[in-house]
Scaffold this motif. Structure first.
Motif, PDB file in Angstrom:
ATOM      1  N   LYS A  47       6.988   7.646 -16.522  1.00  0.00           N
ATOM      2  CA  LYS A  47       8.195   7.377 -15.877  1.00  0.00           C
ATOM      3  C   LYS A  47       7.700   6.952 -14.668  1.00  0.00           C
ATOM      4  CE  LYS A  47       9.610  11.980 -17.611  1.00  0.00           C
ATOM      5  NZ  LYS A  47      10.101  13.314 -17.421  1.00  0.00           N
ATOM      6  N   GLN A  48       8.438   6.079 -14.055  1.00  0.00           N
ATOM      7  CA  GLN A  48       8.295   5.544 -12.904  1.00  0.00           C
ATOM      8  C   GLN A  48       9.667   5.655 -12.125  1.00  0.00           C
ATOM      9  OE1 GLN A  48       5.457   1.790 -13.939  1.00  0.00           O
ATOM     10  NE2 GLN A  48       7.356   1.092 -12.853  1.00  0.00           N
ATOM     11  N   VAL A  49       9.638   6.030 -10.729  1.00  0.00           N
ATOM     12  CA  VAL A  49      10.745   6.331 -10.068  1.00  0.00           C
ATOM     13  C   VAL A  49      10.548   5.841  -8.605  1.00  0.00           C
ATOM     14  CG1 VAL A  49       9.984   8.678  -9.258  1.00  0.00           C
ATOM     15  CG2 VAL A  49      12.269   8.165  -9.273  1.00  0.00           C
ATOM     16  N   TRP A  50      11.591   5.203  -8.155  1.00  0.00           N
ATOM     17  CA  TRP A  50      11.748   4.514  -6.991  1.00  0.00           C
ATOM     18  C   TRP A  50      12.550   5.297  -5.968  1.00  0.00           C
ATOM     19  CZ3 TRP A  50      11.075   1.938 -11.470  1.00  0.00           C
ATOM     20  CH2 TRP A  50      10.211   0.755 -11.457  1.00  0.00           C
ATOM     21  N   LEU A  51      11.995   5.693  -4.820  1.00  0.00           N
ATOM     22  CA  LEU A  51      12.581   6.321  -3.656  1.00  0.00           C
ATOM     23  C   LEU A  51      12.605   5.784  -2.500  1.00  0.00           C
ATOM     24  CD1 LEU A  51      10.496   9.725  -4.225  1.00  0.00           C
ATOM     25  CD2 LEU A  51      12.836   9.128  -5.492  1.00  0.00           C
ATOM     26  N   THR A  52      13.806   5.736  -1.638  1.00  0.00           N
ATOM     27  CA  THR A  52      13.780   5.235  -0.569  1.00  0.00           C
ATOM     28  C   THR A  52      12.788   5.966   0.393  1.00  0.00           C
ATOM     29  OG1 THR A  52      15.434   6.750   0.426  1.00  0.00           O
ATOM     30  CG2 THR A  52      16.276   4.513  -0.434  1.00  0.00           C
ATOM     31  N   ARG A  53      11.785   4.916   1.173  1.00  0.00           N
ATOM     32  CA  ARG A  53      10.810   5.665   2.024  1.00  0.00           C
ATOM     33  C   ARG A  53      11.461   6.592   3.096  1.00  0.00           C
ATOM     34  NH1 ARG A  53       5.930   5.449   1.566  1.00  0.00           N
ATOM     35  NH2 ARG A  53       5.882   3.704   0.324  1.00  0.00           N
ATOM     36  N   LEU A  59       6.657   6.006  -7.553  1.00  0.00           N
ATOM     37  CA  LEU A  59       5.758   6.933  -8.093  1.00  0.00           C
ATOM     38  C   LEU A  59       5.967   6.836  -9.620  1.00  0.00           C
ATOM     39  CD1 LEU A  59       7.231   8.204  -5.696  1.00  0.00           C
ATOM     40  CD2 LEU A  59       5.876  10.328  -5.991  1.00  0.00           C
ATOM     41  N   LYS A  60       4.650   6.784 -10.303  1.00  0.00           N
ATOM     42  CA  LYS A  60       4.276   6.658 -11.563  1.00  0.00           C
ATOM     43  C   LYS A  60       3.635   8.246 -12.218  1.00  0.00           C
ATOM     44  CE  LYS A  60       2.445   4.041 -15.415  1.00  0.00           C
ATOM     45  NZ  LYS A  60       1.650   2.751 -15.945  1.00  0.00           N
ATOM     46  N   TYR A  61       4.451   8.659 -13.049  1.00  0.00           N
ATOM     47  CA  TYR A  61       4.020   9.773 -13.969  1.00  0.00           C
ATOM     48  C   TYR A  61       3.587   9.531 -15.419  1.00  0.00           C
ATOM     49  CZ  TYR A  61       6.244  12.197  -9.807  1.00  0.00           C
ATOM     50  OH  TYR A  61       6.575  12.612  -8.653  1.00  0.00           O
ATOM     51  N   GLY A 115       0.976  -1.235   0.021  1.00  0.00           N
ATOM     52  CA  GLY A 115      -0.121  -0.224  -0.048  1.00  0.00           C
ATOM     53  C   GLY A 115       0.853   1.361  -0.111  1.00  0.00           C
ATOM     54  N   ALA A 116       0.325   2.382  -0.501  1.00  0.00           N
ATOM     55  CA  ALA A 116       1.151   3.579  -0.637  1.00  0.00           C
ATOM     56  C   ALA A 116       1.024   4.347   0.749  1.00  0.00           C
ATOM     57  CB  ALA A 116       0.418   4.542  -1.795  1.00  0.00           C
ATOM     58  N   GLN A 117       2.107   4.759   1.274  1.00  0.00           N
ATOM     59  CA  GLN A 117       2.277   5.354   2.500  1.00  0.00           C
ATOM     60  C   GLN A 117       2.950   6.691   2.272  1.00  0.00           C
ATOM     61  OE1 GLN A 117       4.261   2.781   5.225  1.00  0.00           O
ATOM     62  NE2 GLN A 117       2.583   1.549   5.208  1.00  0.00           N
ATOM     63  N   THR A 118       3.672   6.949   1.080  1.00  0.00           N
ATOM     64  CA  THR A 118       4.236   8.428   0.766  1.00  0.00           C
ATOM     65  C   THR A 118       3.435   8.883  -0.369  1.00  0.00           C
ATOM     66  OG1 THR A 118       6.270   7.409   1.364  1.00  0.00           O
ATOM     67  CG2 THR A 118       6.045   9.545  -0.045  1.00  0.00           C
ATOM     68  N   ASP A 119       2.982  10.075  -0.190  1.00  0.00           N
ATOM     69  CA  ASP A 119       2.128  10.550  -1.304  1.00  0.00           C
ATOM     70  C   ASP A 119       2.834  11.668  -2.024  1.00  0.00           C
ATOM     71  OD1 ASP A 119       2.006  12.885   0.309  1.00  0.00           O
ATOM     72  OD2 ASP A 119      -0.004  13.025   0.812  1.00  0.00           O
ATOM     73  N   GLU A 133       2.278  15.763 -10.249  1.00  0.00           N
ATOM     74  CA  GLU A 133       1.072  15.111  -9.705  1.00  0.00           C
ATOM     75  C   GLU A 133       1.252  13.373 -10.152  1.00  0.00           C
ATOM     76  OE1 GLU A 133      -1.179  13.716  -6.639  1.00  0.00           O
ATOM     77  OE2 GLU A 133      -0.659  15.837  -6.811  1.00  0.00           O
ATOM     78  N   PRO A 134       1.858  12.573  -9.411  1.00  0.00           N
ATOM     79  CA  PRO A 134       1.947  11.178  -9.952  1.00  0.00           C
ATOM     80  C   PRO A 134       0.609  10.618 -10.135  1.00  0.00           C
ATOM     81  CG  PRO A 134       2.543  11.358  -7.359  1.00  0.00           C
ATOM     82  CD  PRO A 134       2.206  12.548  -7.939  1.00  0.00           C
ATOM     83  N   ALA A 135       0.513   9.695 -11.203  1.00  0.00           N
ATOM     84  CA  ALA A 135      -0.575   9.031 -11.444  1.00  0.00           C
ATOM     85  C   ALA A 135      -1.014   7.963 -10.361  1.00  0.00           C
ATOM     86  CB  ALA A 135      -0.757   8.528 -12.872  1.00  0.00           C
ATOM     87  N   GLN A 136       0.042   7.261 -10.054  1.00  0.00           N
ATOM     88  CA  GLN A 136       0.082   6.381  -8.991  1.00  0.00           C
ATOM     89  C   GLN A 136       0.983   6.593  -8.140  1.00  0.00           C
ATOM     90  OE1 GLN A 136       0.045   2.914 -11.801  1.00  0.00           O
ATOM     91  NE2 GLN A 136      -1.961   2.464 -11.331  1.00  0.00           N
ATOM     92  N   VAL A 137       0.872   6.149  -6.909  1.00  0.00           N
ATOM     93  CA  VAL A 137       1.993   5.842  -5.850  1.00  0.00           C
ATOM     94  C   VAL A 137       1.485   4.656  -5.181  1.00  0.00           C
ATOM     95  CG1 VAL A 137       2.985   6.753  -3.645  1.00  0.00           C
ATOM     96  CG2 VAL A 137       1.949   8.213  -5.369  1.00  0.00           C
ATOM     97  N   TRP A 138       2.786   3.642  -5.044  1.00  0.00           N
ATOM     98  CA  TRP A 138       2.584   2.477  -4.366  1.00  0.00           C
ATOM     99  C   TRP A 138       3.887   2.263  -3.426  1.00  0.00           C
ATOM    100  CZ3 TRP A 138       2.952   2.769  -9.452  1.00  0.00           C
ATOM    101  CH2 TRP A 138       4.020   2.134 -10.044  1.00  0.00           C
ATOM    102  N   SER A 139       4.109   1.318  -2.601  1.00  0.00           N
ATOM    103  CA  SER A 139       5.146   0.738  -1.772  1.00  0.00           C
ATOM    104  C   SER A 139       5.700  -0.496  -2.278  1.00  0.00           C
ATOM    105  CB  SER A 139       4.704   0.580  -0.267  1.00  0.00           C
ATOM    106  OG  SER A 139       4.492   1.659   0.173  1.00  0.00           O
ATOM    107  N   GLU A 140       6.963  -0.773  -2.338  1.00  0.00           N
ATOM    108  CA  GLU A 140       7.814  -1.953  -2.502  1.00  0.00           C
ATOM    109  C   GLU A 140       8.986  -2.020  -1.510  1.00  0.00           C
ATOM    110  OE1 GLU A 140       9.010  -2.240  -6.631  1.00  0.00           O
ATOM    111  OE2 GLU A 140       7.005  -1.786  -7.437  1.00  0.00           O
TER     112      GLU A 140
END
Length: 184
Positions: free
Chosen positions: A150-156, A137-139, A12-16, A120-127
Motif C-alpha cells: 500500500k502506498q498512501v500520499w498525505l499532505t505534509r 508512505l509505503k506499507y 527526501g523524507a521529512q515525515t516519519d 510501520e512503513p517500509a519506506q517514506v519519501w516526499s513528493e
C-alpha cells in the motif's frame, strides 16, 4: 493523471512513520468523499462514497456512485478482525467481511487507516503535486494470501490523506482519491 502529477517530485523524507502514527492515533474523526477505482483483472469498476471515520465508535460509508449502487452503506468496527455490516433499504447483512481484507472498495479505507495508526512503513519519501508538499508512505505485508503493498500520499501540512494505491502480489487492484476531507 493525478498519479503522473504525484510522481513528478521525489525528494527526501521529512515525515516519519512515528509522526503519522501519532497523528492518526490522536485523530478523533473525519468525513471524506472518496473516488475508488477497482481493477480486479476481469473488469475495472469506479465507485464514489462518503466515508466517516470515528475513532471512538464505528466507521461508516455510503456509496454515492454508480447510481445502481447508490445508497448501499456499511459499518466497520474494531481492528484486525473487524466486524463488517452491509446495509441497504433497511436490510443488514452482518459478517460480510471480504476474504482478502483491505483490498476491496468496502474495506480499503478502513484498513488503510489502521495501517496509518499502527503500521510501520517500509519506506517514506516526499513528493510535490500542484505546489503541495506530500509525504508518501509505503506499507508491505506478506500473508497466506500473498504479498500486499500500500502506498498512501498525505499532505505534509496536516497529514490529510490525498491518494492511495493498493497492490496484491505486485498488481495494482485499487486506487483511492480523497476529493473532500474535513476533520471532526
Amino acid at each position: 493523471m493525478l498519479l503522473a502529477v504525484l510522481l513528478s517530485g521525489c525528494g527526501g523524507a521529512q515525515t516519519d512513520g512515528e509522526a503519522v502514527r501519532a497523528h492518526f492515533d490522536a485523530l478523533p474523526g473525519f468525513e471524506a468523499h472518496l473516488k475508488i477505482l477497482s481493477d480486479l483483472g476481469q473488469s475495472v469498476l469506479e465507485y464514489e462514497m462518503d466515508y466517516v471515520y470515528n475513532k471512538e465508535d464505528t466507521d461508516s460509508f455510503t456509496i454515492t456512485a454508480p447510481e445502481s449502487l447508490s445508497g448501499i452503506g456499511g459499518t466497520i468496527a474494531g481492528t484486525g478482525s473487524a466486524s463488517f455490516t452491509l446495509q441497504y433499504d433497511g436490510l443488514s447483512l452482518d459478517d460480510a467481511m471480504p476474504q482478502r481484507t483491505g483490498l476491496t472498495p468496502a474495506d480499503a479505507m478502513f484498513c488503510l487507516l489502521d495501517d496509518l495508526r499502527t503500521g510501520e512503513p517500509a519506506q517514506v519519501w516526499s513528493e510535490s503535486a500542484s505546489g503541495t508538499e506530500l509525504a508518501v508512505l509505503k506499507y508491505e505485508y506478506d500473508s497466506e494470501d500473498g504479498k500486499i503493498e500500500k502506498q498512501v500520499w498525505l499532505t505534509r501540512q496536516g497529514l490529510q490523506p490525498v491518494y492511495a494505491e493498493l497492490y496484491a502480489d505486485g498488481t495494482r487492484v485499487l486506487t483511492i482519491q480523497v476529493t473532500e476531507y474535513r476533520e471532526t
